[in-house]
Design an enzyme around this catalytic site. Structure first.
Site, PDB file in Angstrom:
ATOM      1  N   GLY A   1       0.777  -1.220   0.000  1.00  0.00           N
ATOM      2  CA  GLY A   1       0.000   0.000   0.000  1.00  0.00           C
ATOM      3  C   GLY A   1       0.815   1.279   0.000  1.00  0.00           C
ATOM      4  O   GLY A   1       0.281   2.356  -0.284  1.00  0.00           O
ATOM      5  N   ASP A   2       2.106   1.190   0.321  1.00  0.00           N
ATOM      6  CA  ASP A   2       2.987   2.373   0.322  1.00  0.00           C
ATOM      7  C   ASP A   2       4.411   1.923   0.011  1.00  0.00           C
ATOM      8  O   ASP A   2       5.360   2.294   0.696  1.00  0.00           O
ATOM      9  CB  ASP A   2       2.922   3.078   1.674  1.00  0.00           C
ATOM     10  CG  ASP A   2       3.528   4.482   1.641  1.00  0.00           C
ATOM     11  OD1 ASP A   2       3.648   5.055   0.546  1.00  0.00           O
ATOM     12  OD2 ASP A   2       3.887   5.002   2.716  1.00  0.00           O
ATOM     13  N   LEU A   3       4.538   1.149  -1.054  1.00  0.00           N
ATOM     14  CA  LEU A   3       5.809   0.485  -1.350  1.00  0.00           C
ATOM     15  C   LEU A   3       6.724   1.400  -2.151  1.00  0.00           C
ATOM     16  O   LEU A   3       6.830   1.304  -3.363  1.00  0.00           O
ATOM     17  CB  LEU A   3       5.561  -0.816  -2.118  1.00  0.00           C
ATOM     18  CG  LEU A   3       6.790  -1.721  -2.304  1.00  0.00           C
ATOM     19  CD1 LEU A   3       7.348  -2.175  -0.965  1.00  0.00           C
ATOM     20  CD2 LEU A   3       6.437  -2.917  -3.176  1.00  0.00           C
TER      21      LEU A   3
END
Length: 307
Positions: free
Chosen positions: A193-195
């Site tokens: 989700g926030d890679l």
């Protein structure tokens, strides 16, 4: 008692107001209680990200770990759930959790991030391999990205009506089509989700491990957009932005074993979001001024090139 980094305290108060002030006052006591409860002692200076602090510690058996405490916010609630599912595969291990205090005791990785690499292909390939490893069936109870589709569409349509942006209609329409065609029909796959590259750390147990997941279920190709937009300071200097951006997508998609076209469409969607959000709120690294204007112009160009 720990010392709260001044920059972290300042940004927390700017973002959260009085709630942030109250949380910061209580934070040293919360950390002290968790250290005692989990039988740990501090083992280095306090670090911080955007929404939480990280305290290097030693456990009672002498092994290294970190204590992470985040500001209480729904966006931080499912991080330990993701770590629990991965159980150390592609991400740091979760040792202890206190959901009420948004706190975790985690495996300690090194301070070196993937963002410090100067090899763009390496960054995209490592992130892609991490994405593939993390893409496992998501348990019930995690937020589903598909449930954000209505809000995404509403925000895009509202921003499209504002006269302040120069994005062509076809660019906005492409982002809306991604929401309609990909956003509402996503698999129940656990994704980071926030890679971005700063959320991938050098480690000993594995070469690289992910940290700071949002813990949501959806399309693994979604994370390509996070990676690409986070490369703004490198891509902005590229002699040929189109070629450089598509290279990131190609390498990431191949390493992640995900559909390249889906990755491109999510990247275009992220770029449009960044362009419109930058005009509303600025960016974490530039709330105002010349840098904000430059990053907004970059997001505009990237959105156009990926359409």
């Amino acid at each position: 008692m720990i010392a709260i980094p001044e920059a972290f305290a300042r940004s927390t108060v700017e973002r959260e107001g009085r709630a942030g002030e109250a949380w910061l006052v209580a934070l040293p006591g919360v950390v002290a209680g968790l250290l005692e409860r989990w039988s740990c002692v501090p083992d280095g200076g306090v670090l911080h990200g955007g929404v939480g602090i990280v305290v290097p510690v030693r456990r009672n058996d002498g092994s290294p770990a970190v204590l992470k405490v985040s500001f209480p916010h729904p966006g931080n609630a499912h991080e330990p759930d993701a770590f629990a599912v991965w159980a150390g595969r592609g991400a740091v291990r979760l040792y202890e959790r206190d959901d009420e205090r948004y706190a975790m005791l985690l495996e300690r990785a090194r301070a070196t991030t993937l963002a410090q690499s100067e090899d763009g292909d390496r960054i995209a390939a490592v992130a892609g391999r991490i994405s593939r490893t993390l893409a496992v069936p998501a348990p019930p109870g995690l937020p589903r990205l598909r449930d954000r589709a209505d809000a995404w569409e509403h925000r895009l349509r509202a921003d499209a009506g504002e006269p302040a942006h120069p994005l062509a209609r076809r660019v906005l329409d492409a982002a809306l089509a991604t929401v309609r065609e990909l956003g509402r029909d996503q698999p129940d796959t656990l994704v980071h989700g926030d890679l971005h590259a700063r959320n991938v750390l050098r480690a000993d147990r594995e070469p690289w491990l992910a940290v700071d997941p949002k813990g949501c279920a959806g399309d693994p190709a979604y994370d390509a957009g996070t990676l690409l937009t986070s490369r703004a300071f490198q891509l902005i200097e590229a002699a040929d932005l189109r070629t450089a951006a598509h290279r990131v997508i190609d390498v990431f998609a191949e390493a992640a074993e995900t559909d390249r076209e889906r990755a491109r469409r999510w990247c275009q969607f992220h770029a449009v979001q960044a362009a419109l959000r930058g005009r509303r709120h600025g960016f974490r690294v530039a709330r105002r001024g010349a840098l904000r204007a430059r990053l907004t112009a970059f997001a505009d160009e990237l959105a156009e090139l990926l359409t």
